[in-house]
Design an enzyme around this catalytic site. Structure first.
Site, mmCIF file in Angstrom:
data_model
loop_
_atom_site.group_PDB
_atom_site.id
_atom_site.type_symbol
_atom_site.label_atom_id
_atom_site.label_comp_id
_atom_site.label_asym_id
_atom_site.label_seq_id
_atom_site.Cartn_x
_atom_site.Cartn_y
_atom_site.Cartn_z
ATOM 1 N N SER A 49 0.778 -1.348 -0.083
ATOM 2 C CA SER A 49 0.126 0.044 -0.170
ATOM 3 C C SER A 49 0.821 1.427 0.073
ATOM 4 O O SER A 49 0.243 2.310 0.084
ATOM 5 C CB SER A 49 -0.899 -0.017 1.197
ATOM 6 O OG SER A 49 -0.214 -0.177 2.475
ATOM 7 N N GLY A 50 2.152 0.965 -0.096
ATOM 8 C CA GLY A 50 3.111 2.159 0.096
ATOM 9 C C GLY A 50 3.890 2.408 1.392
ATOM 10 O O GLY A 50 4.264 3.622 1.861
ATOM 11 N N THR A 51 3.947 1.186 1.895
ATOM 12 C CA THR A 51 4.720 1.165 3.229
ATOM 13 C C THR A 51 5.961 1.827 3.062
ATOM 14 O O THR A 51 6.376 2.635 3.990
ATOM 15 C CB THR A 51 4.893 -0.234 3.622
ATOM 16 O OG1 THR A 51 3.556 -0.822 3.478
ATOM 17 C CG2 THR A 51 5.069 -0.423 5.214
ATOM 18 N N HIS A 119 2.541 -5.124 9.795
ATOM 19 C CA HIS A 119 1.478 -5.576 8.787
ATOM 20 C C HIS A 119 0.116 -6.129 9.693
ATOM 21 O O HIS A 119 -0.686 -6.529 9.015
ATOM 22 C CB HIS A 119 1.890 -6.516 7.789
ATOM 23 C CG HIS A 119 2.630 -5.851 6.572
ATOM 24 N ND1 HIS A 119 2.361 -4.568 5.976
ATOM 25 C CD2 HIS A 119 3.791 -6.269 6.020
ATOM 26 C CE1 HIS A 119 2.939 -4.287 5.079
ATOM 27 N NE2 HIS A 119 4.152 -5.288 5.021
ATOM 28 N N SER A 149 -0.044 -4.833 -7.459
ATOM 29 C CA SER A 149 1.534 -4.685 -6.566
ATOM 30 C C SER A 149 2.070 -5.760 -6.174
ATOM 31 O O SER A 149 2.903 -6.286 -6.031
ATOM 32 C CB SER A 149 1.364 -3.499 -5.919
ATOM 33 O OG SER A 149 2.518 -3.039 -5.547
ATOM 34 N N ARG A 273 8.414 -0.069 -7.911
ATOM 35 C CA ARG A 273 7.903 -0.578 -9.316
ATOM 36 C C ARG A 273 7.443 0.617 -10.105
ATOM 37 O O ARG A 273 8.280 1.263 -10.841
ATOM 38 C CB ARG A 273 6.916 -1.652 -9.252
ATOM 39 C CG ARG A 273 6.728 -2.378 -10.437
ATOM 40 C CD ARG A 273 5.606 -3.457 -10.367
ATOM 41 N NE ARG A 273 4.325 -2.981 -9.882
ATOM 42 C CZ ARG A 273 3.165 -2.482 -10.726
ATOM 43 N NH1 ARG A 273 3.478 -2.632 -11.999
ATOM 44 N NH2 ARG A 273 2.148 -2.089 -10.231
HETATM 45 P P1 A3P Z 1 3.733 -0.273 -7.508
HETATM 46 O O1 A3P Z 1 3.780 -2.073 -7.406
HETATM 47 O O2 A3P Z 1 2.022 -0.112 -7.914
HETATM 48 O O3 A3P Z 1 4.547 0.205 -8.034
HETATM 49 P P2 A3P Z 1 4.883 -1.318 -0.103
HETATM 50 O O4 A3P Z 1 6.093 -0.551 0.247
HETATM 51 O O5 A3P Z 1 3.729 -1.458 1.001
HETATM 52 O O6 A3P Z 1 5.613 -2.752 -0.301
HETATM 53 O O7 A3P Z 1 4.414 -0.690 -1.451
HETATM 54 C C1 A3P Z 1 4.845 -0.780 -2.491
HETATM 55 C C2 A3P Z 1 4.368 0.136 -3.482
HETATM 56 O O8 A3P Z 1 4.248 1.547 -3.328
HETATM 57 C C3 A3P Z 1 4.834 -0.247 -5.091
HETATM 58 O O9 A3P Z 1 3.628 0.017 -5.832
HETATM 59 C C4 A3P Z 1 5.910 0.985 -5.158
HETATM 60 O O10 A3P Z 1 6.120 1.174 -6.321
HETATM 61 C C5 A3P Z 1 5.334 1.988 -4.310
HETATM 62 N N1 A3P Z 1 6.176 2.861 -3.819
HETATM 63 C C6 A3P Z 1 7.257 2.881 -3.408
HETATM 64 N N2 A3P Z 1 7.866 3.844 -2.915
HETATM 65 C C7 A3P Z 1 7.194 4.979 -3.338
HETATM 66 C C8 A3P Z 1 7.214 6.336 -3.212
HETATM 67 N N3 A3P Z 1 8.245 7.064 -2.831
HETATM 68 N N4 A3P Z 1 6.251 6.976 -3.610
HETATM 69 C C9 A3P Z 1 5.022 6.128 -4.445
HETATM 70 N N5 A3P Z 1 4.793 4.924 -4.486
HETATM 71 C C10 A3P Z 1 6.063 4.129 -3.836
#
Ligand code: A3P
Length: 307
Positions: A49-51, A119, A149, A273
């Protein structure tokens, strides 16, 4: 425990939610041994979710006076997951119960709280986390992008010899609630309800809002944690500087995040990603999207939570 052949490994159902086999012990140890302090800030999220992004933001936020110079910031050389570790996945993951993590290196004061992440669903949080005055910052993301994702993430972690986990197969499982820390809707609903009942305890954030209005959400977060931006800081563009340092472009292009690995072997780059809203349209058919929308709508019905 009930089990299902999972995405990367077997998943076990514990307290109504699905966990990877190798992480169950960390969950139990965290539940049993973690003592929360009133000043703690714990970031909670559903996976993907953008952790990583929020970890970077919270770290920069609470440490902004310690590291005022963005050119010499810990984030330039250290992955956000190292700066803000997961309680059950990093700190309490140890087969030997006598070797509990030493948390004394984490500072603790109202101006610079201890920062952790998890989580775990609300039901599974240790009692001390629920009853102390510590703050929970919850982050979620629309389920279609979360699913896409997660699918990419787990396929990247999969040894080549296992072959690809088909998106259709994974989607079936996600719709049945079988995914890491799923069911997705129960995870979000647990924190949503808590954020309505105890807004001083739980701040409910969404990836989409953070993307659309990053500055408003950062100010909201700062207020919630108890370290709002002063007028002087606003005049010096501190909000913009934090956001710039933590942006997808900035973090994903750092050498440390392109090459490094976490202790668990996961490549730092697996956490970056595309970082956009709505990428699901490139992967899900209309039928899949409608089906998931319907499930989520039914599960959220009457709660006031919408995606
Ligand atoms: P996508 O796979 O849709 O690109 P988490 O950190 O919870 O594992 O989530 C990873 C998701 O957050 C991935 O999404 C990743 O690309 C995105 N992400 C990582 N860093 C980010 C940032 N600084 N700003 C926005 N999205 C980010």
């Amino acid at each position: 425990l009930p089990r299902e052949k999972g995405w990367v490994s077997t998943l076990h159902q514990y307290q109504g939610f699905w966990h990877g086999t190798r992480f169950i012990q960390g969950v139990l140890s965290f539940q049993k041994h973690f003592q929360s302090q009133n000043a703690d800030v714990i970031l909670v999220s559903t996976p993907k979710s953008g952790t990583t992004w929020l970890k970077a933001i919270i770290f920069s936020l609470v440490n902004r006076t310690t590291f005022p110079d963005p050119k010499h910031h810990p984030l330039l050389t250290t992955n956000p997951h190292v700066l803000v570790p997961f309680l059950e996945l990093d700190l309490f993951i140890n087969d030997d119960e006598n070797r509990l993590p030493n948390l004394s290196s984490f500072s603790s004061s109202s101006s610079c709280p201890r920062l952790f992440s998890t989580h775990l669903p609300y039901v599974s949080l240790p009692e001390s986390v629920k009853s102390s005055a510590c703050k929970l910052v919850y982050l979620c993301r629309n389920p279609k992008d979360t699913f896409v994702s997660l699918w990419h993430f787990t396929n990247r972690l999969r040894p080549e010899s296992w072959g690809e986990n088909s998106m259709e197969e994974a989607f079936e499982k996600f719709c049945r609630g079988v995914s890491l820390y799923g069911p997705f809707w129960d995870h979000s609903l647990g924190y949503w309800k808590e954020s309505l009942e105890r807004p001083e305890k739980v701040l409910f954030l969404r990836f989409e809002d953070m993307k659309r209005e990053p500055d408003i959400n950062l100010r909201k977060l700062a207020e919630f944690i108890g370290c709002p931006f002063s007028e002087e800081e606003e005049a010096k563009n501190v909000v913009e500087n934090v956001l710039k340092l933590c942006s997808f472009e900035s973090l994903s292009n750092l050498e440390v995040n392109k090459k490094g690995k976490l202790w668990s072997g996961q490549a730092h780059k697996a956490f970056f990603r595309r970082g956009e809203v709505g990428d699901w349209v490139n992967y899900l058919t209309d039928e899949m999207a409608e089906r998931l929308d319907l499930i989520v709508e039914q599960k959220m019905h009457g709660s006031g939570l919408k995606f």
